[in-house]
Scaffold this active site. Sequence first.
Site, short mmCIF file in Angstrom:
data_model
loop_
_atom_site.label_atom_id
_atom_site.label_comp_id
_atom_site.label_asym_id
_atom_site.label_seq_id
_atom_site.Cartn_x
_atom_site.Cartn_y
_atom_site.Cartn_z
N ASP A 8 18.32 10.07 -93.34
CA ASP A 8 17.85 11.30 -92.69
C ASP A 8 16.99 12.07 -93.69
O ASP A 8 17.38 12.26 -94.85
CB ASP A 8 19.03 12.17 -92.27
CG ASP A 8 19.82 11.55 -91.12
OD1 ASP A 8 19.39 10.50 -90.60
OD2 ASP A 8 20.87 12.11 -90.76
N ASP A 134 23.36 10.76 -77.01
CA ASP A 134 24.29 11.50 -77.86
C ASP A 134 25.40 12.03 -76.97
O ASP A 134 25.14 12.79 -76.02
CB ASP A 134 23.59 12.63 -78.59
CG ASP A 134 22.47 12.12 -79.49
OD1 ASP A 134 22.56 10.96 -79.93
OD2 ASP A 134 21.51 12.87 -79.75
#
Length: 249
Positions: A8, A134
């Site tokens: 990330d 998600d």
Amino acid sequence: MYIIPAIDILNKKVVRLREGDYEQVTQYDVTLEEMIERYQSNGTNFIHIIDLNGAKGDFSNQDYLFSIIKKTDMKVQYGGGVRSIEKVKELLNAGIERVIVGTQAITNPSFLEELSKSLCGKEKCSDQVVVAIDVLDEVIKYSGWMESSPIKLMDYVDRCLQLGFFRFLCTDIGKDGKLGGAGIQLYEKLLDHSPFIKLIASGGVSSMKDIEQLSKIKVESVVVGKAIYENRISIEEIKDWNLHALMSI
């Protein structure tokens, strides 16, 4: 099943968020280039990069990311703020192997259909797009996990499949960033519903034992991030696992 290491990026730094919260960020003393170099091996040829700035509509990292991606042989699975067909095409043209789409696919009912037609010339998509789902308690979340979709999880999967999208990145939000184990029950339900989808698991992986459990339920691959940075899973273990997975195909 193979392991895809996750990186990330926030403000050009390697970080991890807890439960997607930008206020709960851990920054690591390593560069993107160094992380990619560590992962390279015969078995590990995919890397998962999320542009956290891009997820908020800020593409200031993009030139930096593109310059590094062009210099590596690793295939990149990329996500973060991909909310237009033009952006998908831009990323693919820049050398991205797979582009992850999430929020736009949920909030704009025509997006996936238009994307499928645009990329493939017909209502069947290629292997270039990963649909992100998600999930928190079987509710689909979007916009940085702040909003809830009224669309039922399995109905959404069915619609994606009808349009030709078959690869899904499913993050169990309740598990993400906590190192408390993978969302096995969620993935089992998805695979029971649609046994032929290519499912990429994400969230909660804390050890090679979690990897072994995911392998038993036949997910295609698993994204691992924090467990690597916190030394719960070594890079050598990932390389060994992926090499054996490659040899068993």
